[in-house]
Design an enzyme around this catalytic site. Sequence first.
Site, PDB file in Angstrom:
ATOM      1  N   GLU A  97     -41.361 -17.510  22.946  1.00 20.00           N
ATOM      2  CA  GLU A  97     -40.026 -17.320  23.508  1.00 20.00           C
ATOM      3  C   GLU A  97     -39.410 -18.639  23.959  1.00 20.00           C
ATOM      4  O   GLU A  97     -38.212 -18.874  23.784  1.00 20.00           O
ATOM      5  CB  GLU A  97     -40.081 -16.334  24.677  1.00 20.00           C
ATOM      6  N   GLU A 148     -27.945 -13.358  21.190  1.00 23.06           N
ATOM      7  CA  GLU A 148     -28.535 -14.688  21.306  1.00 23.06           C
ATOM      8  C   GLU A 148     -27.717 -15.755  20.585  1.00 23.06           C
ATOM      9  O   GLU A 148     -27.830 -16.939  20.899  1.00 23.06           O
ATOM     10  CB  GLU A 148     -29.964 -14.667  20.772  1.00 23.06           C
TER      11      GLU A 148
END
Length: 208
Positions: A97, A148
């Site tokens: 991540e 995102e």
Amino acid sequence: MTIKDTPEEWEIRGTQTPFVGKKTSMRTDAVVMPGGAVVHRDYQVHPGSVAVLALDDADRVVVLRQYRHPVRQRLWEIPAGLLDVPGENPLHAARRELYEEAHVKAEDWRVLADVYTTPGGCDEAVRIFLARGLSEAEGDRFAVEDEEADMELARVPVDELVRGVLAGDLHNNCLVVGVLSLVAARTGDGLDALRPAEAPWPARPFEA
């Protein structure tokens, strides 16, 4: 009395799963209460998550600003994501991540805090890591999409984030818990006394 959360499970007379989504589902359990009554409890079943408070040498935290549709706000957050595979090593997920959302890698990893985000209505468990010794990741940046694709990245001093939390300007639970845990660890036994990165996590057991 020892102030420590403990495992416990009350009798369940029946279970239904009225909704199954891509990553989570909803469950209804018929739970026997201490007095004998049976009541229904609805909750979200969640695979679990990791989050990373990445701290650089200038005492700044890597944060990102992202739209969150359920609350209709653009929130400042720390890098975070789902445990994609049951039993996945949370440290591996955290490294992924941090790379995907910030294109950053870290040399030193510790466990900062383990939390249940909303235990009254969801079984999501989150492990928040402290990552230090930051540097730019090698290779191409991860291709982002949906929310995102509109993320904004920044590095913000710890003191500024603390002020934002206490002023009610910052609301993301992982950021709030992470930043305040960082400050508490510093004033306590120090960051090097934090649990190792692969410390056991009973809420989401994994293989090292």
